[in-house]
Design a protein around this motif. Structure first.
Motif, mmCIF file in Angstrom:
data_model
loop_
_atom_site.group_PDB
_atom_site.id
_atom_site.type_symbol
_atom_site.label_atom_id
_atom_site.label_comp_id
_atom_site.label_asym_id
_atom_site.label_seq_id
_atom_site.Cartn_x
_atom_site.Cartn_y
_atom_site.Cartn_z
ATOM 1 N N VAL A 463 -1.953 -9.408 -10.423
ATOM 2 C CA VAL A 463 -2.362 -9.775 -11.778
ATOM 3 C C VAL A 463 -2.683 -8.485 -12.517
ATOM 4 N N GLY A 464 -1.916 -8.204 -13.575
ATOM 5 C CA GLY A 464 -2.102 -6.950 -14.305
ATOM 6 C C GLY A 464 -1.208 -5.852 -13.762
ATOM 7 N N ASN A 465 -1.705 -4.614 -13.827
ATOM 8 C CA ASN A 465 -0.945 -3.456 -13.367
ATOM 9 C C ASN A 465 -0.628 -3.530 -11.881
ATOM 10 N N VAL A 466 0.619 -3.230 -11.525
ATOM 11 C CA VAL A 466 0.950 -2.887 -10.138
ATOM 12 C C VAL A 466 0.923 -1.364 -10.096
ATOM 13 N N GLN A 477 10.395 -3.961 11.146
ATOM 14 C CA GLN A 477 11.155 -4.523 10.033
ATOM 15 C C GLN A 477 10.609 -3.937 8.750
ATOM 16 N N LEU A 478 11.501 -3.652 7.820
ATOM 17 C CA LEU A 478 11.085 -2.976 6.595
ATOM 18 C C LEU A 478 10.201 -3.895 5.750
ATOM 19 N N SER A 479 9.051 -3.358 5.346
ATOM 20 C CA SER A 479 8.137 -4.063 4.451
ATOM 21 C C SER A 479 7.865 -3.193 3.235
ATOM 22 N N ILE A 480 7.455 -3.838 2.160
ATOM 23 C CA ILE A 480 7.036 -3.115 0.972
ATOM 24 C C ILE A 480 5.563 -3.431 0.735
ATOM 25 N N ILE A 481 4.784 -2.396 0.460
ATOM 26 C CA ILE A 481 3.342 -2.534 0.237
ATOM 27 C C ILE A 481 3.069 -2.273 -1.236
ATOM 28 N N THR A 482 2.220 -3.092 -1.827
ATOM 29 C CA THR A 482 1.879 -2.928 -3.236
ATOM 30 C C THR A 482 0.365 -2.976 -3.390
ATOM 31 N N CYS A 483 -0.123 -2.394 -4.480
ATOM 32 C CA CYS A 483 -1.544 -2.495 -4.818
ATOM 33 C C CYS A 483 -1.667 -2.623 -6.319
ATOM 34 N N GLY A 484 -2.797 -3.156 -6.781
ATOM 35 C CA GLY A 484 -2.857 -3.427 -8.203
ATOM 36 C C GLY A 484 -4.230 -3.463 -8.811
ATOM 37 N N GLU A 485 -4.184 -3.780 -10.093
ATOM 38 C CA GLU A 485 -5.386 -3.870 -10.919
ATOM 39 C C GLU A 485 -6.300 -5.002 -10.458
ATOM 40 N N ALA A 508 -12.829 -2.187 -7.156
ATOM 41 C CA ALA A 508 -12.234 -1.655 -8.379
ATOM 42 C C ALA A 508 -10.718 -1.710 -8.213
ATOM 43 N N PRO A 509 -9.957 -1.561 -9.301
ATOM 44 C CA PRO A 509 -8.498 -1.555 -9.168
ATOM 45 C C PRO A 509 -8.031 -0.563 -8.107
ATOM 46 N N VAL A 510 -7.077 -1.001 -7.282
ATOM 47 C CA VAL A 510 -6.557 -0.120 -6.227
ATOM 48 C C VAL A 510 -5.550 0.820 -6.860
ATOM 49 N N TYR A 511 -5.781 2.112 -6.698
ATOM 50 C CA TYR A 511 -5.012 3.126 -7.417
ATOM 51 C C TYR A 511 -3.774 3.583 -6.652
ATOM 52 N N SER A 512 -3.896 3.746 -5.342
ATOM 53 C CA SER A 512 -2.745 4.250 -4.579
ATOM 54 C C SER A 512 -2.825 3.769 -3.141
ATOM 55 N N ILE A 513 -1.673 3.828 -2.459
ATOM 56 C CA ILE A 513 -1.589 3.467 -1.049
ATOM 57 C C ILE A 513 -0.806 4.543 -0.310
ATOM 58 N N CYS A 514 -1.139 4.706 0.963
ATOM 59 C CA CYS A 514 -0.469 5.706 1.800
ATOM 60 C C CYS A 514 -0.304 5.127 3.195
ATOM 61 N N PRO A 515 0.843 4.475 3.468
ATOM 62 C CA PRO A 515 1.071 3.968 4.828
ATOM 63 C C PRO A 515 1.452 5.105 5.762
ATOM 64 N N HIS A 516 1.108 4.949 7.034
ATOM 65 C CA HIS A 516 1.425 5.982 8.015
ATOM 66 C C HIS A 516 1.414 5.339 9.400
ATOM 67 N N HIS A 517 1.840 6.093 10.404
ATOM 68 C CA HIS A 517 1.765 5.596 11.769
ATOM 69 C C HIS A 517 1.472 6.743 12.712
ATOM 70 N N LYS A 518 0.763 6.418 13.784
ATOM 71 C CA LYS A 518 0.505 7.350 14.874
ATOM 72 C C LYS A 518 0.992 6.667 16.139
ATOM 73 N N GLU A 519 2.024 7.236 16.729
ATOM 74 C CA GLU A 519 2.670 6.573 17.860
ATOM 75 C C GLU A 519 3.078 5.156 17.451
ATOM 76 N N THR A 520 2.545 4.160 18.085
ATOM 77 C CA THR A 520 2.940 2.778 17.773
ATOM 78 C C THR A 520 1.955 2.103 16.815
ATOM 79 N N ILE A 521 0.941 2.827 16.396
ATOM 80 C CA ILE A 521 -0.084 2.227 15.545
ATOM 81 C C ILE A 521 0.261 2.454 14.081
ATOM 82 N N GLN A 522 0.436 1.368 13.330
ATOM 83 C CA GLN A 522 0.746 1.437 11.903
ATOM 84 C C GLN A 522 -0.523 1.105 11.108
ATOM 85 N N PHE A 523 -0.768 1.862 10.038
ATOM 86 C CA PHE A 523 -1.952 1.604 9.227
ATOM 87 C C PHE A 523 -1.675 2.022 7.785
#
Length: 1132
Positions: A463-466, A477-485, A508-523
């Motif tokens: 709702v609002g800004n992405v 499997q490929l996923s897309i992550i989004t964050c928003g207002e 507060a509105p989520v400004y940015s996201i940074c996915p990453h992985h260490k070995e088999t752990i995704q976060f």
């Protein structure tokens, strides 16, 4: 007390500080007398907590200990006494004199008599020695500086001003080592002992048949509940930076440590237990090599630690113990960095790409190094082939299935279809790219080479800004992550668009996201506009991190290309930027890089390359750092033309760098290797009408780029704040796409006809800083007198300042060519507003000048004062708060009638002569920020912090109409942003000024005729005013620049940059808060600055005016809503 006992007190102080028991910390400091916390002392003095100040001091010294101590207590009590006198609280002053100051009479009777004599004066400033006493805040500041000198010189404070240098969580470390040793002594040690208490020695229960290896490398104290339900003492080490063979953990960032007055150094874990799954990693953030199995003393209670626990690792002393664990090092430090030099950086401008609209985001193709994806502020996403310099594919914003959209989105689009791109990003294999828009929507396109771009998915994500999007592979499997207002993070299946996860927790509105992985752990890391950082696993267990970004800034995070080092860059609301590297083993900042500006406009963008370099767009330039060096490596301006905070993006190999420009374009920079690459491609000529797209680029079909295990989310490039500027649109119903080509095609022709006047140096205009020997405080209000021979300012400390020019044959008005006098009457008194108990810095100052310049009505959070402008004497005060007056305006026909805007959103019509409120007007939701009378229409127009305009009849004071200001799409205005109003000379048209825009209304019906939105690089509008002839509008901005608009069609004709009137001072962010126009000279105006200065500006006599008016054709006429100057007007 023994030396060891004394050291134990310091350890307890550190522990209490880490656990945020602030009051207990300060109490222990006082009672032990071991450490004098200067920061705590400063806070109390600044806040005027005099009883607490003396109580704290009593733990270290008494009044009669020595002359230093006596002077310390005397200065504190004298200040308390003067403040009581300043508030005219004589009873309190007498009490202080008798109880607190009389003790000093025995040492200096004459001084005590002189202090007593102050009671007989109307204003103690009549005493010669106190004549320079300013406001309360400045007096406390001056006294505090003196107190610090006395404390440092006092021998009783020797060795008590510096806290010992300790490792983080030193007390926990010692307890942990003790538990390890106790476990060593167990007859039948269990691999995973269950420690429930510290009150008795540990011993394992049932034998497990095997003796566990030495656990001395293992932080054991993981789940020890405190009495009374306090969270456990658990200490979790975060994201262990290890060689590639060692998996790492998230858990240390579950801590939320914050800067404390007790300094501590970092201590990283040496060896940690390998978890079996993601849940285990969060419970046991310890990861040793497989050949060294250590134990983890963790219980089921440890899950409750995740929100409150502190980062914790074994201290360096453990290195002396007989364990076979190698120290952990950053992998990137062993990758032959010496082979790189600054010459490897792409610094040579090799091409310019014209976009036709402001660039918001960019991303290079992960496989095809010469393909650049660009998103703009009018909703366009386009792919450029740098080899041919051609735009080979483009998609403009259009909802694919409007009927499938939610009703709020449909309503929003029906009202305003304009949309900005907030983020563009390629998928790791380059077969897809995502576009995040400023309204709800994310589009995914599949790319098949050449100009073959196909719609793939449309997702109504938020709702609002992405605000951001990224790709990841949480389940292969490929996923897309989004964050928003809407404060949410969501994960979607990139093939079907099915929602997989929703993460809630940000406030507060989520400004940015940074996915990453260490070995088999995704976060996923996420950052919000309130400066909070959180981390999430792909589950429904909530965030694992609650951490503050440096400076509480809007922040982006990025890993180095090899995933071994974590960086972040952000800018807070005050324009302070922070570029840092994180120490993952401690969950704390490891390095803070120097060189970013102190008054950044927008959010500074950054990127990483080659596992070695950092780059940031700041101060109209690109700055580079070596990752291992705090100081900038070099800085380039890319031949000029960059915005204040440009978007930047490296390609994957780091041989090309894209940077946005101030004239709605992109510059491509290259190093030697990048230049060679582009030269090999220059022979290709792309023409989609004659050449098959696939044969031009030879790009494989979807699914053939690379492998699905490519690193994702390891680098954050260009990012723009969720608050975005709008471009101009015609008021007719043509599609935005119809407008863009005309702007682009005609821009070159128009630039030959007319040029925007840029004032960049002091030699290009006349400017004068007015002399001032009073306390410099920010200027809150500013006005010329009606005679035009004086300037009146109201500072934030409630003091008025009046500058007068001599009246003679040579000087008929205020001018920048002659220095005026800071005028005061012979009595030397100051016009100072009543401030009641409110801190003047927190007040909303306001004043109004009578038509004959004989008196001024003014308020600064207290009573309204009426001052005589000749004698500076207070004629009367009235209307004590609450509510507090926030705006004042004289009735145009009767100086005895005043409209008073209040902080409770009401407007009171007050008759000064009879001291009576005639009526109260109610129609706003927040405080009143502007009032303007029209004697032609017989109306009063009011504006409020609710961005609403109301029209009131001055005959019966009934409300005629109201309207809420139209905030630009993609912009989120401050919740208490001031809205000011001013009538045109014709008394019919109304100027409305808001931080996001300038607007012209027909006042009687509040019909919006024209709007103008500033370019994003300038920052928010701070103030604006008509010139005296209403032909120009002077506008001031947060970046210090001044714009001169032609009022008839709201077009920028001149821009005055801060260097033209401000001396260079990169460490101080100075900009105008208020602007005032001369009452008879249409080309003169005055500025009131954040540093307390007042400047007069005029054009050169040879020029006579500020630039020339731009052409009216091409949609710039009176019927047009003019847009962002960056996209509408040629910039030089």
């Amino acid at each position: 007390m023994s030396s060891l006992s004394r050291e134990l007190v310091f350890l307890i102080l550190q522990f209490l500080d880490e656990e945020k028991f602030k009051e207990t910390v300060n109490k222990l400091e006082q009672e032990s007398g071991f450490f004098f916390n200067m920061r705590h002392f400063e806070d109390m003095v600044t806040s005027g907590e005099w009883d607490e100040v003396e109580k704290y001091l009593s733990g270290f010294t008494k009044v009669d200990d020595n002359r230093y101590s006596m002077k310390i207590f005397f200065e504190i009590r004298k200040q308390k006494y003067l403040e009581a006198l300043d508030k005219r609280d004589r009873a309190k002053a007498v009490e202080i004199l008798v109880k607190d100051l009389k003790v000093f009479a025995a040492f200096n009777e004459d001084l005590f008599k002189e202090i007593t004599h102050l009671l007989t004066l109307d204003n103690f400033r009549e005493n010669e020695q106190l004549s320079k006493y300013g406001d309360t805040k400045s007096a406390r500041s001056i006294m505090l500086a003196e107190l610090k000198k006395l404390i440092e010189a006092n021998p009783l404070f020797r060795d008590k001003l510096q806290f010992p240098s300790l490792k983080n969580s030193r007390l926990r470390t010692l307890i942990n080592q003790s538990l390890n040793w106790q476990h060593q002594l167990c007859k039948n040690p269990r691999p995973n002992p269950d420690i429930k208490t510290l009150f008795v020695d540990h011993s394992c229960g049932q034998p497990n048949g095997a003796r566990a290896p030495s656990p001395v490398t293992n932080p054991l104290m993981g789940a020890v509940p405190k009495a009374g339900g306090f969270p456990p003492l658990s200490a979790h080490g975060p994201f262990q930076p290890t060689p590639a063979a060692l998996p790492t953990s998230l858990a240390g960032w579950m801590a939320n440590p914050s800067p404390v007055p007790h300094p501590s150094a970092s201590a990283g874990p040496i060896g940690l237990t390998a978890p079996n799954n993601a849940a285990a990693i969060l419970k046991r953030p310890r990861t040793p090599p497989a050949n060294n199995p250590a134990m983890d003393y963790q219980t089921a209670d440890s899950e409750h630690v995740l929100k409150r626990g502190k980062p914790f690792g074994l201290s360096d002393e453990v290195n002396n113990l007989p364990v076979n664990i190698l120290p952990v090092a950053y992998a990137s430090q062993t990758h032959g960095q010496s082979s790189y030099s600054s010459d490897d950086l792409p610094k040579n401008v090799v091409m310019n790409l014209s976009q036709g609209s402001a660039v918001k985001s960019m991303d290079f193709h992960p496989m095809q190094q010469i393909l650049l994806l660009v998103g703009t502020n009018i909703g366009d996403a386009m792919v450029w082939d740098l080899g041919s310099h051609q735009r080979i594919a483009q998609k403009s914003f259009k909802v694919w299935e409007l009927s499938s959209c939610s009703m709020p989105l449909q309503a929003s689009l029906a009202n305003d279809y304009t949309v900005s791109v907030n983020r563009v990003m390629w998928s790791p294999d380059g077969t897809l790219f995502g576009v995040a828009y400023s309204k709800h929507i994310v589009h995914l396109y599949s790319y098949h080479g050449g100009d073959d771009l196909r719609n793939h998915l449309e997702i109504e994500a938020h709702v609002g800004n992405v605000n951001d999007l990224a790709f990841s592979y949480p389940n292969k499997q490929l996923s897309i992550i989004t964050c928003g207002e809407d404060r949410l993070i969501k994960v979607w299946d990139a093939a079907t668009g099915t929602k997989q996860f929703t993460f809630e927790g940000h406030e507060a509105p989520v400004y940015s996201i940074c996915p990453h992985h260490k070995e088999t752990i995704q976060f996923i890391f996420s950052t919000a506009t309130d400066g909070k950082i959180k981390a999430w696993l792909y589950d429904n267990m909530g965030s694992r991190v609650d951490y503050n970004a440096p400076g509480h800034s809007s922040t982006t995070m990025a890993y180095s290309s090899d995933g071994a080092r974590l960086f972040s860059c952000g800018t807070n609301k005050d324009g302070e930027s922070h570029l840092v590297e994180w120490n993952e083993s401690e969950g704390s900042v490891k390095r803070t890089y120097h060189g970013l500006g102190k008054r950044s406009v927008g959010v500074v963008q950054f990127d990483t390359t080659k596992n070695r370099f950092l780059a940031a767009g700041d101060e109209f330039a690109i700055k580079f750092w070596d990752m291992d060096n705090l100081n900038p490596l070099t800085s380039i301006d890319a031949d000029g033309g960059l915005p204040a905070s440009p978007c930047i993006r490296f390609n994957k190999e780091g041989i090309l760098l894209a940077v946005s420009t101030d004239d709605n374009g992109v510059k491509i920079l290259a190093n030697a290797e990048g230049i060679r690459l582009l030269r090999t491609m220059e022979s290709r000529i792309f023409d989609p009408s004659r050449v098959p797209p696939g044969s031009v680029l030879k790009v494989p079909a979807i699914g053939t780029f690379g492998s699905t295990n490519a690193t994702v989310g390891t680098s954050i490039g260009d990012r723009s704040a969720p608050v975005t500027a709008m471009v101009g649109m015609s008021t007719d119903n043509r599609n935005v796409v119809d407008i863009k080509p005309r702007i682009a095609d005609e821009s070159a022709e128009k630039s030959r006809i007319w040029k925007l006047t840029e004032i960049n140096e002091s030699s290009q205009c006349r400017s004068l800083r007015l002399p001032d020997n009073l306390t410099a405080m920010r200027v809150s209000r500013l006005i010329y007198t009606n005679s035009g021979l004086a300037v009146l300012a109201l500072a934030s400390n409630a003091v008025h300042k009046l500058w007068k020019w001599p009246r003679n044959d040579r000087t008929l008005k205020a001018t920048a060519s002659i220095m005026p006098q800071l005028w005061q009457p012979a009595s030397g008194i100051l016009m100072t507003n009543d401030i009641s108990d409110l801190n003047p810095e927190d007040a909303v100052p306001c004043f109004a000048l009578s038509k004959n310049d004989s008196y001024v009505m003014s308020a600064s959070g207290g009573k309204i004062s009426l001052f005589n402008m000749m004698t500076f004497k207070t004629m009367t005060t009235f209307m004590p708060p609450p509510p507090v007056a926030t705006y004042l305006a004289f009735h145009p026909q009767d100086n005895n009638i005043i409209a008073i805007g209040m902080d409770d959103s009401s407007i009171q019509i007050y008759n000064v002569r009879v001291d009576e409120v005639k009526t109260k007007l109610k129609g706003h939701q927040k405080r009143i920020t502007g009032l303007a009378f029209s004697h032609t229409l017989n109306v009063l127009v009011s504006s409020g912090a609710d961005a609403q305009l109301c029209v009131w009849s001055t005959d019966g004071w009934e409300k005629q109409t109201s309207k809420v200001l139209q905030i630009p799409t993609g912009r989120v205005a401050s919740t208490i942003a001031d809205t000011r109003v001013q009538f045109h000379l014709d008394q019919i048209h109304l100027l409305a000024v808001h931080e996001t825009q300038i607007a012209i209304y027909e006042a009687s019906k509040l019909e919006c005729l024209k709007q103008w939105f500033p370019r994003e690089a300038s920052g928010s509008i701070t103030c604006a005013t008509y010139s005296c002839d209403s032909k120009s509008i002077y506008v001031s901005f947060e970046d210090g620049s001044i714009g001169v608009l032609t009022a008839s069609h709201l077009r920028l004709r001149c821009r005055i940059n801060p260097a033209a009137y401000l001396p260079p001072n990169p460490s101080l962010r100075v900009y105008p808060l208020v602007i005032a126009a001369h009452p008879s000279d249409p080309d003169q105006f005055a500025l009131g600055l954040t540093d307390g200065g007042v400047h007069i500006l005029e054009p050169l006599e040879t020029e006579g005016k500020w630039g020339t008016s731009p052409p009216v054709e091409n949609g710039a006429g009176p019927s047009t809503t003019s847009g962002a100057t960056g996209s509408e007007q040629p910039q030089r």
